[in-house]
Motif scaffolding. Structure first.
Motif, short mmCIF file in Angstrom:
data_model
loop_
_atom_site.label_atom_id
_atom_site.label_comp_id
_atom_site.label_asym_id
_atom_site.label_seq_id
_atom_site.Cartn_x
_atom_site.Cartn_y
_atom_site.Cartn_z
N ARG A 502 0.81 -1.22 0.00
CA ARG A 502 0.00 0.00 0.00
C ARG A 502 0.85 1.27 0.00
O ARG A 502 0.30 2.38 0.04
N VAL A 503 2.15 1.11 0.00
CA VAL A 503 3.05 2.27 -0.04
C VAL A 503 3.29 2.66 -1.50
O VAL A 503 3.65 1.81 -2.32
N ARG A 504 3.10 3.93 -1.81
CA ARG A 504 3.40 4.44 -3.14
C ARG A 504 4.49 5.51 -3.02
O ARG A 504 4.46 6.31 -2.07
N VAL A 505 5.41 5.52 -3.94
CA VAL A 505 6.53 6.47 -3.88
C VAL A 505 6.75 7.06 -5.27
O VAL A 505 6.78 6.35 -6.27
N GLU A 506 6.92 8.39 -5.30
CA GLU A 506 7.31 9.10 -6.52
C GLU A 506 8.65 9.77 -6.26
O GLU A 506 8.88 10.32 -5.18
N VAL A 507 9.53 9.76 -7.25
CA VAL A 507 10.83 10.42 -7.10
C VAL A 507 11.09 11.34 -8.28
O VAL A 507 10.62 11.09 -9.40
N ASP A 508 11.83 12.39 -8.00
CA ASP A 508 12.24 13.33 -9.04
C ASP A 508 13.34 12.71 -9.89
O ASP A 508 14.33 12.21 -9.33
N PRO A 509 13.21 12.73 -11.20
CA PRO A 509 14.27 12.17 -12.06
C PRO A 509 15.63 12.81 -11.82
O PRO A 509 16.66 12.19 -12.04
N ASP A 510 15.63 14.06 -11.34
CA ASP A 510 16.88 14.76 -11.08
C ASP A 510 17.39 14.55 -9.65
O ASP A 510 18.40 15.12 -9.27
N LYS A 512 16.04 15.38 -6.69
CA LYS A 512 15.88 16.47 -5.73
C LYS A 512 14.81 16.18 -4.68
O LYS A 512 14.92 16.63 -3.55
N TRP A 513 13.75 15.49 -5.06
CA TRP A 513 12.65 15.29 -4.13
C TRP A 513 12.10 13.87 -4.21
O TRP A 513 12.36 13.12 -5.16
N LEU A 514 11.35 13.50 -3.16
CA LEU A 514 10.66 12.21 -3.08
C LEU A 514 9.34 12.42 -2.35
O LEU A 514 9.28 13.20 -1.38
N GLU A 520 -3.99 8.40 2.29
CA GLU A 520 -4.23 9.70 1.69
C GLU A 520 -3.21 10.74 2.13
O GLU A 520 -3.29 11.90 1.71
N LEU A 521 -2.27 10.33 2.96
CA LEU A 521 -1.25 11.26 3.45
C LEU A 521 -0.04 11.26 2.53
O LEU A 521 0.38 10.21 2.04
N ALA A 522 0.54 12.42 2.33
CA ALA A 522 1.73 12.56 1.50
C ALA A 522 2.90 13.01 2.38
O ALA A 522 2.79 14.01 3.10
N VAL A 523 3.99 12.26 2.34
CA VAL A 523 5.23 12.64 3.01
C VAL A 523 6.16 13.14 1.92
O VAL A 523 6.67 12.35 1.11
N SER A 524 6.35 14.44 1.87
CA SER A 524 7.10 15.08 0.78
C SER A 524 8.45 15.56 1.32
O SER A 524 8.50 16.25 2.33
N VAL A 525 9.52 15.20 0.60
CA VAL A 525 10.87 15.54 1.05
C VAL A 525 11.61 16.26 -0.07
O VAL A 525 11.63 15.80 -1.21
N ASN A 526 12.24 17.37 0.30
CA ASN A 526 13.13 18.08 -0.62
C ASN A 526 14.56 17.90 -0.13
O ASN A 526 14.94 18.41 0.92
N PHE A 527 15.35 17.14 -0.88
CA PHE A 527 16.75 16.90 -0.52
C PHE A 527 17.68 18.00 -1.03
O PHE A 527 18.83 18.07 -0.62
#
Length: 572
Positions: A502-510, A512-514, A520-527
């Motif tokens: 049930r875990v979904r993850v999106e990553v920035d191709p560059d 920078k972020w994940l 329904e909660l989003a954990v957004s990270v800017n590296f």
């Protein structure tokens, strides 16, 4: 009282009770016994085997004069417990806190650790995991050089000290996990060999000779280690065990030692009426470790998960040397967050071969994950910890992940003190070569090995936590961030949901972020250092490491540099 010892190959065995020797009588199965009427709690004793010795009891409950001294009779019934209403602590939904008794406080004792339990209660952790407490040579050690495995290090407070600590933890609502080492014994003060075939006769790992789990005479050797595990759970009221480096347990029997131990612990849990947990440290990436015996598994309740640590560490630190190489890119972190491991049959460049198997179907709570632990800090030459910005991001991902999170002492406030490797061997040959041995152990890990001398007392003293740091704003602010993360995890079921599928993850191709989706909660990270836009619609921000978090013109969240946000996006 009756003294007993297993010495199957001996011709004569004597018990030396406070300077007076008595012959022991042979019994069935290689056991020897002798009754000594005036022996009582505290009486010093040792054994002579075929005229050699004196040696401490292999099952010594107390070593008041250290590993080279005699054993002492210890009566478990003399301690008065106050935890009669304790019902245990399940690993599911829990947060674990690892500590080393000798460096957790300046005093380095169980009693002093008790004084800090309020801090752990306010942090809202559930289980305290203490590094090994078996007697070791000298006055300081990580604990993995333990001998006299049934006893407790007197430097920390001995058996009564450990019981007092467990009792106090239970009064505070905290469970206790004890780290135990059964795959090898320390190189100094190990007197098992004269008594019987405790060892297999070949190197079991880098740390020492393999114990005899499947050769001639191994039935009783297995009982020695299983009995040791049961002692901690039964007589010390400990709630679980962390089993060190189980991949170094060499056992070719049809029923592996771990499966046998799991069955014994399950039976004890039924009798005690409380959950008892077994956590394996294993680098095999083999899901059979945490699968039940009836499904062909080894029956461990959980295992440490290095892959999660490696992926988190790379993402927040930028390091990519040694075993970090395969984990350096964000897609590796995405895979780990969704599947538990990176190496599920894939090629491991560090090992030079394919490694592991898929954990599909294994709930995430069976994988104990961390951002830092004693190994991952202490096996760095300088014992250096992650800086505060990295801790904020890493803790945010760890404490919203589907795994059982574990924190390392001082991490929650960004402790500046290192956690170095230290020891205090008595024999000059071991003391003088310890630094060289450590450097050889980590050859190929990509470090410039400029570690301080492990035998220098200053190395140990530098590793002690400085609790006065909590008075400083930066440390207090980070502690509040950790408290808020733990509290939010416990308040929102989505954040502790262990279902990996049930875990979904999106990553920035560059890179920078994940974004990790938990329901329904989003954990957004800017590296990255600069502000970025992430593919998350604006909505209610539940927790943010930095302000301001705002929506861009396109309605997507814009995150400041090196920040993390937990939000509930608006739905249309």
């Amino acid at each position: 009282m009756i003294f007993e010892v297993w010495a199957p190959d001996a011709t004569t065995v004597e018990v030396d009770v406070q300077g007076s020797r008595r012959l022991m009588s042979p019994e069935a199965g290689g056991w020897w016994s002798a009754e000594v009427e005036d022996a009582e709690h505290g009486t010093r004793y040792a054994f002579m085997v075929d005229g050699d010795g004196p040696y401490p009891d292999p099952r010594s409950r107390r070593q008041p004069d250290g590993v080279f001294g005699p054993s002492a009779v210890y009566d478990h019934a003399r301690f008065t417990w106050s935890d009669h209403d304790w019902k245990g602590r399940d690993l599911r939904g829990s947060v674990v806190y690892e500590l080393h008794v000798g460096t957790f406080t300046q005093e380095g004792t169980f009693h002093a650790a008790i004084e800090k339990l309020d801090h752990l209660v306010e942090l809202c952790v559930d289980l305290v995991e203490i590094m090994p407490v078996a007697p070791v040579p000298g006055g300081r050690n990580w604990g993995y050089d333990g001998v006299d495995l049934y006893a407790v290090n007197e430097t920390y407070g001995g058996p009564d000290g450990l019981k007092s600590f467990v009792d106090a933890c239970h009064r505070a609502g905290l469970g206790v996990i004890l780290d135990v080492v059964h795959n090898h014994l320390g190189p100094s003060g190990n007197f098992l060999r004269p008594f019987g075939p405790y060892f297999a006769g070949f190197p079991g790992s880098y740390w020492g000779e393999a114990v005899n789990l499947d050769g001639p005479g191994s039935d009783e050797v297995r009982r020695y280690f299983i009995g040791n595990a049961l002692q901690w759970l039964r007589d010390y009221h400990v709630d679980g065990l962390r089993l060190d480096a189980v991949h170094a347990l060499h056992d070719a029997r049809a029923t592996h030692l771990l499966a046998e131990l799991a069955a014994e612990v399950d039976a004890l849990a039924c009798a005690a009426g409380r959950p008892l947990t077994l956590i394996a440290e294993s680098d095999l990436n083999d899901p059979r470790m945490v699968q039940p015996p009836e499904a062909g598994g080894l029956g461990m309740n959980a295992q440490w998960d290095d892959d999660v640590h490696h992926a988190l560490h790379c993402a927040v630190s930028g390091e990519s040397h040694g075993y970090y190489k395969d984990f350096a890119a964000l897609p590796a972190l995405a895979k780990v967050l969704k599947g538990g491991v990176l190496h599920d049959g894939t090629y491991s460049s560090f090992r030079g071969r394919s490694h592991g198997r898929s954990y599909a179907g294994v709930p995430g709570h069976r994988l104990v994950a961390c951002l830092q632990n004693h190994d991952q800090i202490g096996n760095r030459p300088r014992g250096d910890r992650l800086p505060v910005p990295a801790l904020k991001l890493g803790a945010g991902l760890l404490l919203t992940s589907p795994f059982t999170p574990m924190l390392f002492m001082g991490e929650e406030w960004g402790a500046r003190s290192p956690f170095l490797f230290f020891s205090d061997h008595v024999e000059p040959r071991l003391r003088e070569r310890e630094a060289e041995r450590r450097e050889r152990e980590f050859d190929g890990f990509g470090y410039v090995w400029d570690a301080p001398d492990p035998s220098d007392e200053e190395t140990f003293l530098r590793s002690k936590l400085d609790w006065t740091e909590l008075k400083e704003e930066a440390h207090w602010s980070l502690l509040c961030w950790y408290r808020d993360l733990v509290a939010l995890r416990k308040a929102l079921p989505e954040l502790s949901d262990p279902r990996l599928d049930r875990v979904r993850v999106e990553v920035d191709p560059d890179g920078k972020w994940l974004v990790m989706w938990r329901g329904e909660l989003a954990v957004s990270v800017n590296f990255a250092e600069e502000t970025v836009s992430v593919p998350v619609a604006a909505g209610a921000v539940l927790l943010a490491s930095d302000d301001p978090v705002r929506a861009g013109e396109d309605g997507r969240l814009r995150l400041p540099g090196q920040s993390l946000t937990i939000s509930r996006p608006e739905t249309t």
